[in-house]
Design a protein around this motif. Sequence first.
Motif, PDB file in Angstrom:
ATOM      1  N   UNK A 228      -6.319 -11.919  -3.503  1.00 59.90           N
ATOM      2  CA  UNK A 228      -4.910 -12.236  -3.202  1.00 59.90           C
ATOM      3  C   UNK A 228      -4.542 -13.632  -3.714  1.00 59.90           C
ATOM      4  N   UNK A 229      -5.445 -14.589  -3.506  1.00 56.16           N
ATOM      5  CA  UNK A 229      -5.173 -15.956  -3.967  1.00 56.16           C
ATOM      6  C   UNK A 229      -5.064 -16.012  -5.487  1.00 56.16           C
ATOM      7  N   UNK A 240       5.900  -9.256  -4.614  1.00 53.50           N
ATOM      8  CA  UNK A 240       5.081  -8.910  -3.452  1.00 53.50           C
ATOM      9  C   UNK A 240       3.595  -8.976  -3.803  1.00 53.50           C
ATOM     10  N   UNK A 241       2.832  -9.634  -2.961  1.00 57.58           N
ATOM     11  CA  UNK A 241       1.391  -9.763  -3.199  1.00 57.58           C
ATOM     12  C   UNK A 241       0.676  -8.911  -2.166  1.00 57.58           C
ATOM     13  N   UNK A 242       0.414  -7.678  -2.543  1.00 61.93           N
ATOM     14  CA  UNK A 242      -0.180  -6.731  -1.606  1.00 61.93           C
ATOM     15  C   UNK A 242      -1.246  -5.934  -2.343  1.00 61.93           C
ATOM     16  N   UNK A 243      -2.402  -5.784  -1.713  1.00 63.27           N
ATOM     17  CA  UNK A 243      -3.490  -4.994  -2.312  1.00 63.27           C
ATOM     18  C   UNK A 243      -3.877  -3.871  -1.354  1.00 63.27           C
ATOM     19  N   UNK A 244      -4.232  -2.718  -1.932  1.00 64.15           N
ATOM     20  CA  UNK A 244      -4.591  -1.555  -1.118  1.00 64.15           C
ATOM     21  C   UNK A 244      -6.108  -1.442  -1.016  1.00 64.15           C
ATOM     22  N   UNK A 264      -0.260 -11.051   1.136  1.00 61.91           N
ATOM     23  CA  UNK A 264      -0.175 -12.513   1.225  1.00 61.91           C
ATOM     24  C   UNK A 264       1.289 -12.934   1.179  1.00 61.91           C
ATOM     25  N   UNK A 265       1.671 -13.679   2.197  1.00 60.91           N
ATOM     26  CA  UNK A 265       3.021 -14.244   2.250  1.00 60.91           C
ATOM     27  C   UNK A 265       2.854 -15.745   2.026  1.00 60.91           C
TER      28      UNK A 265
END
Length: 353
Positions: A228-229, A240-244, A264-265
């Motif tokens: 995410x970083x 949007x920073x989103x992983x499944x 990650x927000x």
Amino acid sequence: MEQLGTLEELPERYREELNASNLVPLWPNLRSFIPPHKPRPQTVATAWYFQQIKPLLLEAGELTPIEKAERRVLALANPGHGLENMKVSPAMYLGMQLLLPQEWAPAHRHAPNAVRLIVEGEGAYTTVEGQKCIMEHGDMILTPSGLWHEHGHDGDQPVIWMDILDLPLVYYMEASFVEEGRRQEVDRINQGSTPQYAAGIVPTPHFSREDAPYPMMRYAWKDTKKVLDALAEKAGYQDPLQVAYVNPETGKDCQNILGYSALLLRPNETLSLPLRSTAQVFHVIEGGLTIQIDQQDFHLTQADTACAPCFAVIDLINTSAQPCYVFIADEAPLQRKLGLYSVRERHAEGVSP
Ligand code: 1HN
């Protein structure tokens, strides 16, 4: 839309005759079974604060020995579904589980799928089919349907994790049952590294992939956070920073019924989510945020949890100078398989962006 006839309008004698023959008139119930435009969920937006849960869970540790509990859990129950039904949404069960040093939660296997998300403490582990998965903060550990699992604790402080199961659905299907087992032999210790997937390779298919639907049992938080970083470094403002969490051999959802992801927000970031046909659970792994669900604000910090019903209008707001990492669970894999999954744009629903 026409107002339909009610039960009360029907003669009492007629209603009694229907009753005696196990018959029910559809029209008084029709609108509630197929409401116009969108479902009317029983699920209500709710938050559970770790600060309130923890002392009660620790007290359970004094009140109820592990032998009398098997799993020492306080379920997070959505009042909209009736607390005694212990569900957060139609298909999601959530609970906070406490294991004290040297305690043992014996082996069993059951029809519902479970995952654990580690909330606090060190030294505990879950053994899944002989694979000892060490529990560290933020890790997600799978215990899929039908696989043996048990929990142990070699540390010296209480360990707390969150269980997420598709229990409400499996129970509703009258498919839920458990078998008890003996203590498992450990044949592998999972420290969380998956070098083969990092190398972009998977085992050759001499063994059918179908035979190994769960190649990865532990999703280490330290790895997920790193990803995410790294994404954040390249991402534009408000991407949007989103992983499944997926099966790394197939790229598909890691479990059949519930879906899991991490988001990650960034500091001072607000994210307006699209309207989705699935209920969602939000759990703070690190940091803090405000979740606005249908105009209701919930202020969450680390280890707090909230849920939102289907088609809710949701904003995730981070007003702090720290990044906030959120774990998300939903019913999307189930809904996709049933052909029920959909996403609606906010503006199409008359909601401002
Ligand atoms: C279960 O097996 C566990 O294995 C935790 O830790 C919570 C809730 C309902 C049914 C089975 C566990 C559970 C559960």
